[in-house]
Design a protein around this motif. Structure first.
Motif, mmCIF file in Angstrom:
data_model
loop_
_atom_site.group_PDB
_atom_site.id
_atom_site.type_symbol
_atom_site.label_atom_id
_atom_site.label_comp_id
_atom_site.label_asym_id
_atom_site.label_seq_id
_atom_site.Cartn_x
_atom_site.Cartn_y
_atom_site.Cartn_z
ATOM 1 N N THR A 1 -63.091 -40.489 -60.471
ATOM 2 C CA THR A 1 -62.169 -41.347 -61.215
ATOM 3 C C THR A 1 -61.102 -41.973 -60.331
ATOM 4 O O THR A 1 -60.368 -42.855 -60.768
ATOM 5 N N GLY A 2 -60.994 -41.483 -59.087
ATOM 6 C CA GLY A 2 -59.969 -41.982 -58.189
ATOM 7 C C GLY A 2 -58.735 -41.089 -58.215
ATOM 8 O O GLY A 2 -58.494 -40.340 -59.171
ATOM 9 N N ILE A 3 -57.970 -41.151 -57.150
ATOM 10 C CA ILE A 3 -56.759 -40.329 -57.045
ATOM 11 C C ILE A 3 -55.662 -40.968 -57.898
ATOM 12 O O ILE A 3 -55.390 -42.162 -57.771
ATOM 13 N N PRO A 4 -55.009 -40.204 -58.770
ATOM 14 C CA PRO A 4 -53.951 -40.770 -59.622
ATOM 15 C C PRO A 4 -52.796 -41.320 -58.791
ATOM 16 O O PRO A 4 -52.598 -40.935 -57.632
ATOM 17 N N GLU A 5 -52.031 -42.199 -59.412
ATOM 18 C CA GLU A 5 -50.879 -42.774 -58.724
ATOM 19 C C GLU A 5 -49.870 -41.695 -58.350
ATOM 20 O O GLU A 5 -49.230 -41.763 -57.299
ATOM 21 N N ASN A 6 -49.720 -40.703 -59.216
ATOM 22 C CA ASN A 6 -48.812 -39.578 -58.959
ATOM 23 C C ASN A 6 -49.626 -38.289 -59.051
ATOM 24 O O ASN A 6 -49.643 -37.623 -60.088
ATOM 25 N N PRO A 7 -50.347 -37.936 -57.955
ATOM 26 C CA PRO A 7 -51.257 -36.785 -58.032
ATOM 27 C C PRO A 7 -50.554 -35.475 -58.364
ATOM 28 O O PRO A 7 -51.081 -34.652 -59.107
ATOM 29 N N ALA A 8 -49.358 -35.251 -57.813
ATOM 30 C CA ALA A 8 -48.636 -34.017 -58.118
ATOM 31 C C ALA A 8 -48.277 -33.967 -59.600
ATOM 32 O O ALA A 8 -48.405 -32.933 -60.264
ATOM 33 N N GLY A 9 -47.833 -35.106 -60.136
ATOM 34 C CA GLY A 9 -47.503 -35.160 -61.555
ATOM 35 C C GLY A 9 -48.717 -34.895 -62.428
ATOM 36 O O GLY A 9 -48.615 -34.248 -63.475
ATOM 37 N N TRP A 10 -49.887 -35.418 -62.007
ATOM 38 C CA TRP A 10 -51.137 -35.173 -62.739
ATOM 39 C C TRP A 10 -51.421 -33.683 -62.813
ATOM 40 O O TRP A 10 -51.761 -33.157 -63.883
ATOM 41 N N LEU A 11 -51.281 -32.991 -61.675
ATOM 42 C CA LEU A 11 -51.546 -31.551 -61.643
ATOM 43 C C LEU A 11 -50.578 -30.787 -62.544
ATOM 44 O O LEU A 11 -50.982 -29.882 -63.284
ATOM 45 N N PHE A 12 -49.300 -31.135 -62.467
ATOM 46 C CA PHE A 12 -48.316 -30.459 -63.307
ATOM 47 C C PHE A 12 -48.628 -30.673 -64.794
ATOM 48 O O PHE A 12 -48.531 -29.739 -65.593
#
Length: 426
Positions: free
Chosen positions: A58-69
């Motif tokens: 799907t691609g790396i999110p714009e805010n990967p850390a925020g996605w994980l949280f």
């Protein structure tokens, strides 16, 4: 999008695991309560696994850390709701915390400050006196640093079952002692900080001089110890003692690039290329060394940092102020006597007063039980005997040193010293 189209997803998840897993577990533990620390670890692990499964496609999110949280928090909230239906009052309270925190995202400055505070609370909780001493390091590495059981076992030369048992016991002690996830105060804070600094110190020492294995240095342990020490020192409960420990670790870590050569062989301090020392870490060391001068208390960390600072100031080995270092070792021996300090002091005595005097200083350590498997005692004796021309006795000492545990680079160094003695005898 195929996996091959996004090859960086796996490395990014690995980086985030190291940099954010501890923060996520600490943050969720505050919201859930320390009795649910295993749930916090579980949903954090699941979030990272989902990232590995989805991001390549799907691609790396714009805010990967925020996605994980967000994924971890939602999973924890689902678990909380389920447990609330089962009349779990603590989970119901946690759900209220989640609702209050729902508006925050992982890149908010407010949350970043909270995450740092949560990590601090977690470190101090892991070092609670109710938790057995041998479990504190393992628990800190697992919950705050994101190390796996396998990584902890490799670092401390233990089998995985032993480490796993320590972690289970520590978490049981948290539940049974009803340890709260909070910043302690008064004497409780002082004892908890002392314990936390000891954990960080042990962590760094194991990384700086691995007891066995192919690597002389375990950079990941050194780096994590320095990070946790800085967290403690720069927090609202930081102390001059914490700054002294950070200064010591920074000075020592600055030498790491020069401790082994391109072939992975051990290079002793006098022979190191000081142009390879990390100048930014030395600057960090002096910054914290200045801060540790506040107050009147002088601890062993202060004196060890002062010794390391003296080495850092010298442009080369010949410019080292060995008289000052000997004076500092005398103070350290008086403040915190130990056979290892006596051994290190003897090396300095050799620089100031000669090898014969140093050998005399080592005689009281003969037969000391705490040094019976410590290769450095016979190794130092061997070097001093070699310097006075007694190659036969020196070779016997190096043979003895080779019988004790050490890393492979250290073993090869001892073998070279033994060969040098035998060549001289021939």
């Amino acid at each position: 999008m195929s996996v091959s189209e996004n090859p960086d997803a796996g490395s990014l998840v690995d980086h985030l695991f190291r940099s954010r897993a501890g923060q996520m577990v600490s943050h969720l533990t505050r919201l859930l309560g320390p009795e649910h620390i295993e749930l916090a670890e579980e949903v954090t692990q699941d979030a990272l696994l989902k990232a590995l499964q989805h991001w390549p496609y799907t691609g790396i999110p714009e805010n990967p850390a925020g996605w994980l949280f967000r994924v971890a928090r939602n999973a924890a909230l689902d678990a909380v709701r389920h447990r609330t239906l089962a009349a779990d009052k603590s989970a119901s309270l946690a759900a209220e915390h989640f609702r209050n925190a729902e508006a925050l995202t992982a890149d908010d400055a407010e949350l970043e400050e909270q995450l740092r505070d949560d990590e601090l609370r977690m470190v101090l909780m892991c070092c609670h006196p109710a938790i057995s001493h041998d479990a504190r390091v393992a628990l800190s590495l697992k919950t705050v640093s994101g190390f796996s059981v396998n990584e902890i076992a490799r670092a401390f030369l233990a089998d995985e079952a032993t480490i796993a048992q320590r972690l289970v016991r520590a978490k049981r002690q948290i539940r049974e002692s009803r340890i709260r996830f909070e910043l302690p105060a008064g004497e409780d804070l002082n004892s908890r900080m002392d314990s936390a600094l000891e954990v960080v110190y042990l962590m760094f020492n194991e990384g700086y001089a691995a007891q066995s294995g192919e690597d002389l240095v375990r950079q990941d342990l050194c780096g994590e110890a320095l990070r946790l020490g800085s967290l403690l020192a720069t927090s609202s409960v930081g102390t001059p003692q914490a700054h002294a420990l950070v200064a010591l670790m920074a000075f020592q870590a600055a030498r790491l690039p020069a401790r082994v050569d391109a072939a992975g062989e051990l290079v002793l301090l006098p022979d190191q290329d000081r142009s390879q020392w990390d100048r930014s870490l030395i600057a960090l060391g002096f910054h914290h060394f200045d801060l540790c001068a506040a107050g009147v208390q002088v601890t062993s960390y202060h004196l060890q940092a002062a010794i390391a600072a003296t080495h850092a100031r010298a442009q080369d080995g010949s410019a080292t102020d060995w008289n000052l270092i000997l004076d500092l070792y005398d103070q350290l021996l008086e403040l915190s006597p130990s056979p290892v300090v006596e051994l290190n002091r003897a090396v300095v005595v050799a620089k100031v007063k000669g090898p014969e005097t140093a050998l005399a200083a080592l005689r009281p350590l003969a037969g000391n039980r705490s040094l019976r498997n410590y290769y450095l005692l016979p190794a130092v004796q061997g070097q001093l005997l070699f310097e006075i021309g007694d190659e036969l006795a020196a070779s016997q000492c190096f043979r003895e040193a080779l019988q004790h545990p050490c890393s492979e680079p250290e073993r090869r160094f001892l073998q070279r010293k033994l060969a040098e003695c035998l060549k001289t005898q021939a």
